[in-house]
Design a protein around this motif. Structure first.
Motif, PDB file in Angstrom:
ATOM      1  N   UNK A   1      23.785  39.308  34.322  1.00 29.52           N
ATOM      2  CA  UNK A   1      22.632  38.560  34.827  1.00 29.52           C
ATOM      3  C   UNK A   1      23.049  37.676  36.002  1.00 29.52           C
ATOM      4  N   UNK A   2      24.203  37.049  35.894  1.00 27.30           N
ATOM      5  CA  UNK A   2      24.699  36.198  36.978  1.00 27.30           C
ATOM      6  C   UNK A   2      24.830  36.985  38.276  1.00 27.30           C
ATOM      7  N   UNK A   3      25.317  38.192  38.180  1.00 31.56           N
ATOM      8  CA  UNK A   3      25.467  39.029  39.380  1.00 31.56           C
ATOM      9  C   UNK A   3      24.107  39.367  39.979  1.00 31.56           C
ATOM     10  N   UNK A   4      23.124  39.607  39.140  1.00 33.10           N
ATOM     11  CA  UNK A   4      21.776  39.874  39.644  1.00 33.10           C
ATOM     12  C   UNK A   4      21.216  38.658  40.381  1.00 33.10           C
ATOM     13  N   UNK A   5      21.419  37.481  39.814  1.00 31.03           N
ATOM     14  CA  UNK A   5      20.921  36.249  40.441  1.00 31.03           C
ATOM     15  C   UNK A   5      21.613  36.024  41.778  1.00 31.03           C
ATOM     16  N   UNK A   6      22.916  36.225  41.811  1.00 30.19           N
ATOM     17  CA  UNK A   6      23.667  36.036  43.055  1.00 30.19           C
ATOM     18  C   UNK A   6      23.188  36.995  44.134  1.00 30.19           C
ATOM     19  N   UNK A   7      22.923  38.226  43.748  1.00 27.52           N
ATOM     20  CA  UNK A   7      22.449  39.199  44.721  1.00 27.52           C
ATOM     21  C   UNK A   7      21.058  38.832  45.230  1.00 27.52           C
ATOM     22  N   UNK A   8      20.187  38.375  44.330  1.00 21.03           N
ATOM     23  CA  UNK A   8      18.814  38.048  44.709  1.00 21.03           C
ATOM     24  C   UNK A   8      18.719  36.795  45.572  1.00 21.03           C
ATOM     25  N   UNK A   9      19.626  35.860  45.367  1.00 18.29           N
ATOM     26  CA  UNK A   9      19.559  34.573  46.069  1.00 18.29           C
ATOM     27  C   UNK A   9      20.565  34.442  47.208  1.00 18.29           C
ATOM     28  N   UNK A  10      21.507  35.371  47.293  1.00 14.14           N
ATOM     29  CA  UNK A  10      22.584  35.213  48.260  1.00 14.14           C
ATOM     30  C   UNK A  10      23.600  34.173  47.833  1.00 14.14           C
ATOM     31  N   UNK A  11      23.620  33.856  46.542  1.00  6.38           N
ATOM     32  CA  UNK A  11      24.519  32.828  46.020  1.00  6.38           C
ATOM     33  C   UNK A  11      25.938  33.327  45.818  1.00  6.38           C
ATOM     34  N   UNK A  12      26.841  32.375  45.633  1.00  2.44           N
ATOM     35  CA  UNK A  12      28.246  32.687  45.371  1.00  2.44           C
ATOM     36  C   UNK A  12      28.498  32.652  43.862  1.00  2.44           C
ATOM     37  N   UNK A  13      29.265  33.609  43.379  1.00  2.00           N
ATOM     38  CA  UNK A  13      29.572  33.691  41.954  1.00  2.00           C
ATOM     39  C   UNK A  13      30.804  32.860  41.610  1.00  2.00           C
ATOM     40  N   UNK A  14      30.738  32.218  40.433  1.00  2.00           N
ATOM     41  CA  UNK A  14      31.902  31.512  39.907  1.00  2.00           C
ATOM     42  C   UNK A  14      31.954  31.737  38.406  1.00  2.00           C
ATOM     43  N   UNK A  15      33.029  32.349  37.933  1.00  2.00           N
ATOM     44  CA  UNK A  15      33.184  32.603  36.499  1.00  2.00           C
ATOM     45  C   UNK A  15      33.940  31.461  35.844  1.00  2.00           C
ATOM     46  N   UNK A  16      33.339  30.862  34.845  1.00  2.00           N
ATOM     47  CA  UNK A  16      33.972  29.803  34.067  1.00  2.00           C
ATOM     48  C   UNK A  16      34.915  30.465  33.061  1.00  2.00           C
ATOM     49  N   UNK A  17      36.183  30.072  33.088  1.00  2.00           N
ATOM     50  CA  UNK A  17      37.175  30.684  32.211  1.00  2.00           C
ATOM     51  C   UNK A  17      37.960  29.605  31.468  1.00  2.00           C
ATOM     52  N   UNK A  18      38.232  29.854  30.213  1.00  2.00           N
ATOM     53  CA  UNK A  18      38.998  28.911  29.397  1.00  2.00           C
ATOM     54  C   UNK A  18      40.486  29.253  29.436  1.00  2.00           C
ATOM     55  N   UNK A  19      41.315  28.222  29.278  1.00  2.00           N
ATOM     56  CA  UNK A  19      42.765  28.437  29.230  1.00  2.00           C
ATOM     57  C   UNK A  19      43.114  29.291  28.019  1.00  2.00           C
ATOM     58  N   UNK A  20      42.579  28.917  26.874  1.00  2.00           N
ATOM     59  CA  UNK A  20      42.788  29.697  25.653  1.00  2.00           C
ATOM     60  C   UNK A  20      41.626  30.670  25.478  1.00  2.00           C
TER      61      UNK A  20
END
Length: 199
Positions: A59-78
């Motif tokens: 869904x995030x990728x769809x939103x980024x494509x529709x808005x021209x936004x930049x993607x950022x994936x939140x990742x945990x250390x563990x």
């Protein structure tokens, strides 16, 4: 004479058909219709998300494509366990305790963004602890925050209200929730939501 008259009549019919046909394709002279603007056109958009199984990422990728936004994936250390029962046990304990896991990445320059979409799976009625950690790290003053969630049938539940409670001074636009699917959200539903937000 009849043959001559027939030829003239045939020529007139061919000319009439050509005149009533489709207009010629655009040849680069600027006569073609202008494509519609993307939602939030003219604004700097970030689409930040946490995704465990890939549904929220889709869904995030769809939103980024529709808005021209930049993607950022939140990742945990563990990383979280892949086995469902182990994941369930750990996530439930973290949510009950208000735990915020350490993140291994950060947005380089949050100040540059005007609109920040924030995505999370619905984990037992609220958003993932990783997203709670993300929200605690930044100053969102002057930005529009747009939550979106994926779920396995439970809908949004307390995801939106809990996020408002964590950031009571933030400016939120209306959230949306989508069934968790690897192919992402229904395009019509997603586009309708984005267009209403941008009005």
């Amino acid at each position: 004479m009849k043959r001559f008259t027939h030829l003239i009549w045939s020529g007139m019919m061919m000319f009439s058909a050509a005149a009533c046909g489709n207009p010629p394709a655009d040849t680069g002279t600027g006569t073609a219709a202008t494509p519609p603007e993307k939602p939030f056109s003219g604004k700097k958009v970030l689409v930040a998300y946490y995704s465990h199984s890939g549904n929220t990422q889709a869904v995030a990728r769809q939103i980024a494509q529709a808005t021209g936004g930049e993607l950022f994936q939140i990742e945990t250390v563990q990383t979280y366990p892949s086995a469902y029962n182990q994941l369930t046990d750990q996530a439930k304990k973290e949510i009950r305790a208000g735990f915020m896991p350490e993140l291994k990445n950060a947005v380089p320059n949050m100040a540059q963004y005007d609109v920040v979409f924030i995505g999370s799976p619905n984990w037992w009625g609220t958003y993932a602890p990783a997203v709670k950690s993300f929200l605690a790290q930044y100053d969102f003053a002057g930005k529009q925050l747009v939550p979106f969630f994926t779920h396995g049938g439970g809908g949004m539940q307390n995801c939106e209200s809990d996020m408002h409670a964590q950031l009571p001074q933030a400016v939120f636009l209306r959230a949306a929730s989508f069934p968790g699917r690897s192919r992402g959200a229904d395009e019509e539903q997603l586009t309708g939501w984005l267009n209403k937000l941008a009005q």
